[in-house]
Scaffold this motif. Structure first.
Motif, PDB file in Angstrom:
ATOM      1  N   UNK A  45       0.816  -1.225   0.000  1.00 45.57           N
ATOM      2  CA  UNK A  45       0.000   0.000   0.000  1.00 45.57           C
ATOM      3  C   UNK A  45       0.845   1.269   0.000  1.00 45.57           C
ATOM      4  N   UNK A  46       2.154   1.108   0.210  1.00 51.47           N
ATOM      5  CA  UNK A  46       3.026   2.280   0.322  1.00 51.47           C
ATOM      6  C   UNK A  46       2.664   3.123   1.535  1.00 51.47           C
ATOM      7  N   UNK A  47       2.325   2.447   2.644  1.00 49.82           N
ATOM      8  CA  UNK A  47       1.861   3.159   3.847  1.00 49.82           C
ATOM      9  C   UNK A  47       3.001   3.354   4.839  1.00 49.82           C
ATOM     10  N   UNK A  48       2.829   4.344   5.725  1.00 49.68           N
ATOM     11  CA  UNK A  48       3.805   4.560   6.804  1.00 49.68           C
ATOM     12  C   UNK A  48       3.480   3.590   7.943  1.00 49.68           C
ATOM     13  N   UNK A  49       4.398   3.520   8.907  1.00 48.58           N
ATOM     14  CA  UNK A  49       4.206   2.620  10.051  1.00 48.58           C
ATOM     15  C   UNK A  49       2.973   3.022  10.860  1.00 48.58           C
ATOM     16  N   UNK A  50       2.763   4.323  11.057  1.00 45.92           N
ATOM     17  CA  UNK A  50       1.612   4.764  11.859  1.00 45.92           C
ATOM     18  C   UNK A  50       0.298   4.534  11.099  1.00 45.92           C
ATOM     19  N   UNK A  51       0.332   4.647   9.772  1.00 44.10           N
ATOM     20  CA  UNK A  51      -0.884   4.398   8.972  1.00 44.10           C
ATOM     21  C   UNK A  51      -1.289   2.925   9.034  1.00 44.10           C
ATOM     22  N   UNK A  52      -0.298   2.047   8.949  1.00 46.06           N
ATOM     23  CA  UNK A  52      -0.610   0.615   8.926  1.00 46.06           C
ATOM     24  C   UNK A  52      -1.131   0.160  10.285  1.00 46.06           C
ATOM     25  N   UNK A  53      -0.725   0.851  11.345  1.00 44.57           N
ATOM     26  CA  UNK A  53      -1.232   0.540  12.687  1.00 44.57           C
ATOM     27  C   UNK A  53      -2.746   0.684  12.780  1.00 44.57           C
ATOM     28  N   UNK A  54      -3.297   1.536  11.911  1.00 41.48           N
ATOM     29  CA  UNK A  54      -4.746   1.760  11.900  1.00 41.48           C
ATOM     30  C   UNK A  54      -5.533   0.533  11.464  1.00 41.48           C
ATOM     31  N   UNK A  55      -4.879  -0.404  10.776  1.00 39.11           N
ATOM     32  CA  UNK A  55      -5.542  -1.645  10.359  1.00 39.11           C
ATOM     33  C   UNK A  55      -5.991  -2.419  11.604  1.00 39.11           C
ATOM     34  N   UNK A  56      -5.169  -2.372  12.661  1.00 40.59           N
ATOM     35  CA  UNK A  56      -5.513  -3.040  13.920  1.00 40.59           C
ATOM     36  C   UNK A  56      -6.448  -2.153  14.747  1.00 40.59           C
ATOM     37  N   UNK A  57      -6.116  -0.863  14.815  1.00 43.71           N
ATOM     38  CA  UNK A  57      -6.895   0.069  15.644  1.00 43.71           C
ATOM     39  C   UNK A  57      -8.346   0.162  15.183  1.00 43.71           C
ATOM     40  N   UNK A  58      -8.566   0.271  13.871  1.00 49.11           N
ATOM     41  CA  UNK A  58      -9.925   0.436  13.339  1.00 49.11           C
ATOM     42  C   UNK A  58     -10.796  -0.773  13.693  1.00 49.11           C
ATOM     43  N   UNK A  59     -10.219  -1.970  13.581  1.00 50.56           N
ATOM     44  CA  UNK A  59     -10.959  -3.198  13.911  1.00 50.56           C
ATOM     45  C   UNK A  59     -11.326  -3.207  15.402  1.00 50.56           C
ATOM     46  N   UNK A  60     -10.347  -2.854  16.239  1.00 51.15           N
ATOM     47  CA  UNK A  60     -10.577  -2.863  17.696  1.00 51.15           C
ATOM     48  C   UNK A  60     -11.643  -1.852  18.096  1.00 51.15           C
ATOM     49  N   UNK A  61     -11.631  -0.665  17.473  1.00 53.87           N
ATOM     50  CA  UNK A  61     -12.625   0.364  17.807  1.00 53.87           C
ATOM     51  C   UNK A  61     -14.031  -0.124  17.429  1.00 53.87           C
ATOM     52  N   UNK A  62     -14.186  -0.661  16.209  1.00 51.43           N
ATOM     53  CA  UNK A  62     -15.485  -1.185  15.774  1.00 51.43           C
ATOM     54  C   UNK A  62     -15.981  -2.279  16.705  1.00 51.43           C
ATOM     55  N   UNK A  63     -15.040  -3.139  17.112  1.00 52.73           N
ATOM     56  CA  UNK A  63     -15.327  -4.255  17.996  1.00 52.73           C
ATOM     57  C   UNK A  63     -15.865  -3.826  19.345  1.00 52.73           C
ATOM     58  N   UNK A  64     -15.160  -2.901  19.985  1.00 51.39           N
ATOM     59  CA  UNK A  64     -15.509  -2.516  21.351  1.00 51.39           C
ATOM     60  C   UNK A  64     -16.752  -1.630  21.383  1.00 51.39           C
ATOM     61  N   UNK A  65     -17.019  -0.874  20.312  1.00 51.00           N
ATOM     62  CA  UNK A  65     -18.233  -0.040  20.270  1.00 51.00           C
ATOM     63  C   UNK A  65     -19.477  -0.931  20.241  1.00 51.00           C
ATOM     64  N   UNK A  66     -19.436  -2.004  19.449  1.00 50.16           N
ATOM     65  CA  UNK A  66     -20.651  -2.801  19.212  1.00 50.16           C
ATOM     66  C   UNK A  66     -20.949  -3.772  20.353  1.00 50.16           C
ATOM     67  N   UNK A  67     -19.913  -4.232  21.076  1.00 51.54           N
ATOM     68  CA  UNK A  67     -20.113  -5.283  22.089  1.00 51.54           C
ATOM     69  C   UNK A  67     -21.182  -4.925  23.137  1.00 51.54           C
ATOM     70  N   UNK A  68     -21.139  -3.724  23.770  1.00 52.31           N
ATOM     71  CA  UNK A  68     -22.165  -3.443  24.793  1.00 52.31           C
ATOM     72  C   UNK A  68     -23.575  -3.310  24.212  1.00 52.31           C
ATOM     73  N   UNK A  69     -23.687  -3.078  22.886  1.00 54.72           N
ATOM     74  CA  UNK A  69     -24.996  -2.867  22.267  1.00 54.72           C
ATOM     75  C   UNK A  69     -25.646  -4.168  21.776  1.00 54.72           C
ATOM     76  N   UNK A  70     -24.904  -5.288  21.847  1.00 52.82           N
ATOM     77  CA  UNK A  70     -25.409  -6.518  21.219  1.00 52.82           C
ATOM     78  C   UNK A  70     -26.707  -7.002  21.838  1.00 52.82           C
ATOM     79  N   UNK A  71     -26.827  -6.905  23.157  1.00 57.38           N
ATOM     80  CA  UNK A  71     -28.041  -7.394  23.812  1.00 57.38           C
ATOM     81  C   UNK A  71     -29.263  -6.613  23.306  1.00 57.38           C
ATOM     82  N   UNK A  72     -29.110  -5.285  23.217  1.00 57.02           N
ATOM     83  CA  UNK A  72     -30.218  -4.440  22.746  1.00 57.02           C
ATOM     84  C   UNK A  72     -30.545  -4.716  21.281  1.00 57.02           C
ATOM     85  N   UNK A  73     -29.512  -4.857  20.454  1.00 54.98           N
ATOM     86  CA  UNK A  73     -29.729  -5.113  19.020  1.00 54.98           C
ATOM     87  C   UNK A  73     -30.395  -6.473  18.803  1.00 54.98           C
TER      88      UNK A  73
END
Length: 525
Positions: A45-73
């Motif tokens: 991708x020609x990405x920097x080290x900090x940009x590629x870190x977002x591949x992990x961060x973005x997944x973790x953020x999506x993950x933790x946001x949805x977990x407390x809402x699962x019972x309601x959904x």
């Protein structure tokens, strides 16, 4: 009773259990499978080290946001429909991740994948729990625990093998066939409990959803990026920390006062669940922290490949797999949960102290890790099932899903805190040890002079001129100081991680002893 109507028997229960475990595995393997492929993605991708870190961060953020809402959904759309939709979102976004051509595309698709994945983890736990009668819940949690404990361990070797032999998009493509089969099995076999009336759009707690997303998103960002951006010396990190704290305050206030909250905080009145969420956090800290530190040490200091580092963890995962049903049986026979949790924490301390002892600046062979990691595998088995069964033991019906969401979120957050604190701690310790070692390199010391002269002669014998040979000698000396400082930092991490678990042992015994004495649950903090 509501949950009795969901109890399954025979082959139907087997199919539902396998489907739920595969979905949990899909989600957890995906949190760690990417780690070993980051270098290849970066080059592609020609990405920097900090940009590629977002591949992990973005997944973790999506993950933790949805977990407390699962019972309601689940309540809003029906558990089966919501679970199937989550698998479809996860599978489709896996395909899109593999096809991404730009960095921003990959980050967005990973975030969406995280939103689908977070639901898989908690909902699969609830489905398994409710498919078994109460007296078999220990075994049910043992089966579910296999996926949760083995998942983070399977990720690195699988990712390493795929990256080494094929190309990085295939780490996403392998999710597709499993996702398709899991969706069909879910629609055919999983049943939804009767939840009562759905909420009208006007009653939906949109403010609660917004505050939760802001709180968790900002916190996850701070934890993932803090060390790299120099923590509170960076204005973005400071602003996001303040935002997260304010969002937490208003979120708690909103959920406790609103008629139809998105997250039912009142379920935490259950003393067992409160204790369970704290223990889940500590377990996540140890599970993800140790899964992070060992490959880092073997690849960074010992020069192992990603596949070698991943393979090292497999015997421990298999040990946990063997332990799970045994621990489930122990719980069924009435062995108190506090003894099992305390034993698990003590064994985790033994594993960490063992690590502290075997790590040396010289090469540590793979055989040196074997028994140490077996002890970790036994310890993790003793922690997971008793903590989960304890957390959910006093809950019924809909509360089981809400309780599972809390323990799942706390385990994930514990992992994020663990990785963030370990990264920060290591960076600080590295600097301390390095300056300490450099201070001891006195240029007037005969030993130091002899060492430098020896290196200069050695490089001179390879055809270098004296000045170049001397510079190369100093560089090699500097490299060995850096390596020594890194090793000492790894030793510190193992020692302090072990002490955290050792300190918890008496508290675990005390807390559960109160429960056994039938004290008021509100006293259990």
């Amino acid at each position: 009773m509501q949950q009795e109507s969901l109890i399954e028997y025979g082959s139907r229960r087997v199919i539902i259990t396998i489907t739920a475990i595969f979905c949990a595995l899909l989600e957890i393997v995906d949190t760690t499978i990417v780690n070993v492929a980051l270098n290849d993605m970066r080059g592609n991708m020609g990405a920097t080290l900090s940009e590629i870190g977002w591949v992990i961060t973005a997944y973790a953020i999506g993950n933790v946001i949805i977990v407390p809402m699962t019972s309601w959904l689940s309540q809003q759309f029906g558990r089966r429909n919501y679970f199937a939709a989550s698998i479809i979102i996860f599978t489709v976004s896996s395909f899109l991740c593999g096809n991404a051509t730009a960095m921003w595309e990959l980050i967005i698709f990973r975030f969406i994948q995280g939103l689908g994945g977070g639901a898989l983890l908690v909902t699969s736990q609830t489905i398994i729990t409710e498919s078994y009668p109460p007296e078999k819940r220990g075994i049910a949690q043992a089966i579910y625990g296999l996926g949760v404990i083995i998942g983070p361990t399977l990720g690195p070797p699988l990712g390493g093998y795929i990256t080494d032999n094929y190309s990085w998009p295939y780490i996403f493509y392998i999710n597709i066939p499993i996702g398709v089969i899991a969706t069909l099995l879910t629609l055919q076999f999983v049943r939804s409990p009767k939840y009562g009336e759905k909420r009208a759009m006007s009653e939906i707690d949109f403010l609660g959803i917004g505050l939760l997303a802001v709180m968790v998103g900002c916190l996850q960002f701070v934890l993932e990026r803090g060390q790299e951006d120099d923590w509170f010396n960076d204005s973005t990190i400071t602003a996001l920390t303040v935002t997260s704290v304010l969002a937490l305050f208003f979120f708690v206030w909103r959920e406790l006062t609103y008629k139809n909250p998105i997250v039912e905080l009142r379920v935490l009145k259950n003393g067992n669940l409160r204790v369970g969420t704290i223990l889940s956090f500590i377990m996540g800290f140890g599970l993800y922290g140790s899964t992070f530190i060992i490959p880092l040490y073997t690849q960074g200091s010992l020069g192992w490949t990603a596949t070698q580092s991943g393979m090292l963890m497999i015997p421990a995962a298999l040990t946990t797999a063997v332990m799970m049903p045994l621990i489930g049986k122990m719980l069924e026979r009435g062995i108190p949960q506090q003894y099992l949790v305390a034993s698990g924490m003590f064994l985790f301390f033994v594993f960490c102290f063992w690590g502290y002892k075997i790590i040396t600046p010289a090469d540590t062979g793979s055989d040196a890790f074997f028994w140490m990691l077996i002890v970790r595998g036994i310890g993790m088995g003793l922690l997971f099932i008793p903590i989960t069964t304890l957390s959910l033991s006093g809950l019924k019906g809909q509360q089981i899903g809400q309780g599972a969401a809390f323990t799942g979120m706390m385990r994930q957050l514990g992992g994020s805190f663990g990785v963030a604190l370990i990264t920060t701690f290591m960076a600080r310790q590295n600097m301390l040890h390095r300056s300490d070692l450099v201070a001891k390199l006195d240029t007037n010391n005969p030993d130091v002079i002899n060492r430098v002269n020896g290196l200069q002669q050695s490089f001179g014998a390879k055809g270098m001129d004296p000045h170049q040979a001397l510079n190369s000698g100093y560089k090699l000396l500097d490299y060995s100081v850096t390596k020594q400082a890194a090793i000492l930092s790894y030793m510190d991490v193992f020692l302090y991680l072990g002490l955290i678990f050792l300190i918890c042992v008496p508290f675990v015994l005390m807390v559960k002893a109160k429960k056994a004495a039938k004290l008021d649950p509100s006293a259990m903090h």
